[in-house]
Design a protein around this motif. Structure first.
Motif, PDB file in Angstrom:
ATOM      1  N   ASP A   1       0.831  -1.207   0.000  1.00  0.00           N
ATOM      2  CA  ASP A   1       0.000   0.000   0.000  1.00  0.00           C
ATOM      3  C   ASP A   1       0.864   1.255   0.000  1.00  0.00           C
ATOM      4  O   ASP A   1       0.536   2.247  -0.655  1.00  0.00           O
ATOM      5  N   GLU A   2       1.963   1.220   0.749  1.00  0.00           N
ATOM      6  CA  GLU A   2       2.849   2.383   0.825  1.00  0.00           C
ATOM      7  C   GLU A   2       3.435   2.717  -0.540  1.00  0.00           C
ATOM      8  O   GLU A   2       3.487   3.882  -0.930  1.00  0.00           O
ATOM      9  N   LEU A   3       3.880   1.700  -1.270  1.00  0.00           N
ATOM     10  CA  LEU A   3       4.456   1.958  -2.590  1.00  0.00           C
ATOM     11  C   LEU A   3       3.393   2.489  -3.548  1.00  0.00           C
ATOM     12  O   LEU A   3       3.657   3.404  -4.329  1.00  0.00           O
ATOM     13  N   VAL A   4       2.192   1.952  -3.457  1.00  0.00           N
ATOM     14  CA  VAL A   4       1.111   2.439  -4.314  1.00  0.00           C
ATOM     15  C   VAL A   4       0.844   3.924  -4.028  1.00  0.00           C
ATOM     16  O   VAL A   4       0.670   4.723  -4.949  1.00  0.00           O
ATOM     17  N   GLN A   5       0.857   4.301  -2.746  1.00  0.00           N
ATOM     18  CA  GLN A   5       0.678   5.707  -2.391  1.00  0.00           C
ATOM     19  C   GLN A   5       1.821   6.563  -2.941  1.00  0.00           C
ATOM     20  O   GLN A   5       1.596   7.652  -3.487  1.00  0.00           O
ATOM     21  N   GLU A   6       3.037   6.091  -2.779  1.00  0.00           N
ATOM     22  CA  GLU A   6       4.207   6.842  -3.243  1.00  0.00           C
ATOM     23  C   GLU A   6       4.208   6.999  -4.754  1.00  0.00           C
ATOM     24  O   GLU A   6       4.519   8.080  -5.282  1.00  0.00           O
ATOM     25  N   VAL A   7       3.840   5.943  -5.466  1.00  0.00           N
ATOM     26  CA  VAL A   7       3.772   6.007  -6.925  1.00  0.00           C
ATOM     27  C   VAL A   7       2.669   6.982  -7.344  1.00  0.00           C
ATOM     28  O   VAL A   7       2.851   7.782  -8.262  1.00  0.00           O
ATOM     29  N   GLY A   8       1.543   6.943  -6.649  1.00  0.00           N
ATOM     30  CA  GLY A   8       0.469   7.892  -6.948  1.00  0.00           C
ATOM     31  C   GLY A   8       0.916   9.332  -6.742  1.00  0.00           C
ATOM     32  O   GLY A   8       0.589  10.220  -7.532  1.00  0.00           O
ATOM     33  N   PHE A   9       1.687   9.553  -5.674  1.00  0.00           N
ATOM     34  CA  PHE A   9       2.216  10.891  -5.389  1.00  0.00           C
ATOM     35  C   PHE A   9       3.152  11.332  -6.516  1.00  0.00           C
ATOM     36  O   PHE A   9       3.046  12.450  -7.026  1.00  0.00           O
ATOM     37  N   MET A  10       4.068  10.448  -6.913  1.00  0.00           N
ATOM     38  CA  MET A  10       5.012  10.794  -7.985  1.00  0.00           C
ATOM     39  C   MET A  10       4.286  11.021  -9.311  1.00  0.00           C
ATOM     40  O   MET A  10       4.677  11.894 -10.089  1.00  0.00           O
ATOM     41  N   ASN A  11       3.236  10.262  -9.540  1.00  0.00           N
ATOM     42  CA  ASN A  11       2.436  10.444 -10.748  1.00  0.00           C
ATOM     43  C   ASN A  11       1.840  11.859 -10.780  1.00  0.00           C
ATOM     44  O   ASN A  11       1.855  12.518 -11.824  1.00  0.00           O
ATOM     45  N   GLU A  12       1.349  12.327  -9.636  1.00  0.00           N
ATOM     46  CA  GLU A  12       0.811  13.688  -9.560  1.00  0.00           C
ATOM     47  C   GLU A  12       1.903  14.738  -9.759  1.00  0.00           C
ATOM     48  O   GLU A  12       1.656  15.789 -10.354  1.00  0.00           O
ATOM     49  N   VAL A  13       3.109  14.454  -9.271  1.00  0.00           N
ATOM     50  CA  VAL A  13       4.233  15.385  -9.482  1.00  0.00           C
ATOM     51  C   VAL A  13       4.526  15.499 -10.981  1.00  0.00           C
ATOM     52  O   VAL A  13       4.714  16.611 -11.500  1.00  0.00           O
ATOM     53  N   ILE A  14       4.533  14.388 -11.678  1.00  0.00           N
ATOM     54  CA  ILE A  14       4.809  14.411 -13.120  1.00  0.00           C
ATOM     55  C   ILE A  14       3.694  15.149 -13.858  1.00  0.00           C
ATOM     56  O   ILE A  14       3.953  15.981 -14.727  1.00  0.00           O
ATOM     57  N   LYS A  15       2.438  14.874 -13.481  1.00  0.00           N
ATOM     58  CA  LYS A  15       1.339  15.595 -14.114  1.00  0.00           C
ATOM     59  C   LYS A  15       1.443  17.091 -13.831  1.00  0.00           C
ATOM     60  O   LYS A  15       1.175  17.918 -14.708  1.00  0.00           O
ATOM     61  N   SER A  16       1.856  17.449 -12.628  1.00  0.00           N
ATOM     62  CA  SER A  16       2.038  18.850 -12.268  1.00  0.00           C
ATOM     63  C   SER A  16       3.072  19.522 -13.175  1.00  0.00           C
ATOM     64  O   SER A  16       2.875  20.654 -13.626  1.00  0.00           O
ATOM     65  N   MET A  17       4.157  18.816 -13.426  1.00  0.00           N
ATOM     66  CA  MET A  17       5.190  19.342 -14.332  1.00  0.00           C
ATOM     67  C   MET A  17       4.612  19.567 -15.731  1.00  0.00           C
ATOM     68  O   MET A  17       4.859  20.599 -16.358  1.00  0.00           O
ATOM     69  N   MET A  18       3.845  18.604 -16.200  1.00  0.00           N
ATOM     70  CA  MET A  18       3.262  18.701 -17.535  1.00  0.00           C
ATOM     71  C   MET A  18       2.218  19.823 -17.599  1.00  0.00           C
ATOM     72  O   MET A  18       2.166  20.554 -18.585  1.00  0.00           O
ATOM     73  N   TYR A  19       1.412  19.950 -16.563  1.00  0.00           N
ATOM     74  CA  TYR A  19       0.423  21.029 -16.518  1.00  0.00           C
ATOM     75  C   TYR A  19       1.134  22.382 -16.625  1.00  0.00           C
ATOM     76  O   TYR A  19       0.718  23.255 -17.382  1.00  0.00           O
ATOM     77  N   ARG A  20       2.181  22.561 -15.823  1.00  0.00           N
ATOM     78  CA  ARG A  20       2.934  23.818 -15.838  1.00  0.00           C
ATOM     79  C   ARG A  20       3.491  24.079 -17.236  1.00  0.00           C
ATOM     80  O   ARG A  20       3.418  25.185 -17.765  1.00  0.00           O
ATOM     81  N   HIS A  21       4.042  23.027 -17.861  1.00  0.00           N
ATOM     82  CA  HIS A  21       4.602  23.138 -19.202  1.00  0.00           C
ATOM     83  C   HIS A  21       3.553  23.625 -20.209  1.00  0.00           C
ATOM     84  O   HIS A  21       3.861  24.395 -21.124  1.00  0.00           O
ATOM     85  N   LEU A  22       2.307  23.183 -20.009  1.00  0.00           N
ATOM     86  CA  LEU A  22       1.232  23.556 -20.930  1.00  0.00           C
ATOM     87  C   LEU A  22       0.466  24.802 -20.480  1.00  0.00           C
ATOM     88  O   LEU A  22      -0.496  25.212 -21.131  1.00  0.00           O
ATOM     89  N   GLY A  23       0.869  25.379 -19.347  1.00  0.00           N
ATOM     90  CA  GLY A  23       0.242  26.615 -18.897  1.00  0.00           C
ATOM     91  C   GLY A  23      -0.946  26.449 -17.975  1.00  0.00           C
ATOM     92  O   GLY A  23      -1.706  27.394 -17.766  1.00  0.00           O
ATOM     93  N   TYR A  24      -1.118  25.248 -17.400  1.00  0.00           N
ATOM     94  CA  TYR A  24      -2.224  24.995 -16.477  1.00  0.00           C
ATOM     95  C   TYR A  24      -1.720  24.953 -15.043  1.00  0.00           C
ATOM     96  O   TYR A  24      -0.548  24.705 -14.793  1.00  0.00           O
ATOM     97  N   GLN A  25      -2.646  25.172 -14.108  1.00  0.00           N
ATOM     98  CA  GLN A  25      -2.328  25.073 -12.691  1.00  0.00           C
ATOM     99  C   GLN A  25      -2.599  23.648 -12.206  1.00  0.00           C
ATOM    100  O   GLN A  25      -3.489  22.970 -12.722  1.00  0.00           O
TER     101      GLN A  25
END
Length: 136
Positions: free
Chosen positions: A64-88
Motif C-alpha cells: 500500500d505504501e508503494l502504491v501511495q508513493e507512486v500515486g504521489f510521484m504520478n501527480e508530481v509528473i502531471k504537475s510538471m506537464m500542466y505547468r509546461h502547458l500553462g495549467y495550474q
C-alpha cells in the motif's frame, strides 16, 4: 390560496441575465481534454518503466505504501506537464514550497528539499487529524 410558508421566499431572488457569463466553445473544451489526456499519457509513460525497474531490483511493488508513493510521484509528473502547458495543478504550490533552487553558474543549478519544513507540516497535519470532529 397561497401558502403562508412560501411568503417572502421570492424576495431574495436575483434575476439575470448575468453580464460576466463566460462561454466555452467546443474547441476550447476539446483542447483542454486533449491536453489532460496528454499529461496523463506522459505521466504513465514515465511511471510504468520506473515501476518495472523497481520490481526488477527487488522492491515489493504491491505494498500500500508503494502504491501511495507512486500515486504521489504520478501527480508530481502531471504537475510538471500542466505547468509546461500553462495549467495550474495543486502540486505546484507544494513543490515550490518544499523545494528551492540555487544557481552556481549558468550550467549548474541545484535543487534542495526542505526536510525541516516537511517535518513541521506533517506534524501540524497530524495534530489536525487528531482533533475531534464535529458531526453536525
Amino acid at each position: 390560496m397561497a401558502d403562508d410558508n412560501t411568503k417572502g421566499l421570492n424576495d431574495n431572488i436575483i434575476k439575470g441575465p448575468w453580464k460576466r457569463v463566460k462561454s466555452v466553445n467546443m474547441a476550447q473544451t476539446q483542447k483542454l481534454s486533449q491536453d489532460m489526456m496528454f499529461c496523463d499519457d506522459v505521466a504513465e509513460s514515465v511511471m510504468i518503466p520506473m515501476i518495472h525497474n523497481l520490481a526488477e531490483n527487488g522492491v515489493d511493488i504491491k505494498t500500500d505504501e508503494l502504491v501511495q508513493e507512486v500515486g504521489f510521484m504520478n501527480e508530481v509528473i502531471k504537475s510538471m506537464m500542466y505547468r509546461h502547458l500553462g495549467y495550474q495543478h495543486p502540486m505546484q504550490v507544494l513543490i515550490q514550497t518544499m523545494m528551492s533552487t540555487k544557481k552556481e553558474s549558468v550550467e549548474d543549478v541545484y535543487a534542495t528539499f526542505d526536510h525541516d519544513l516537511l517535518k513541521e507540516m506533517t506534524k501540524k497535519l497530524e495534530d489536525v487529524n487528531k482533533e475531534p470532529k464535529d458531526d453536525k
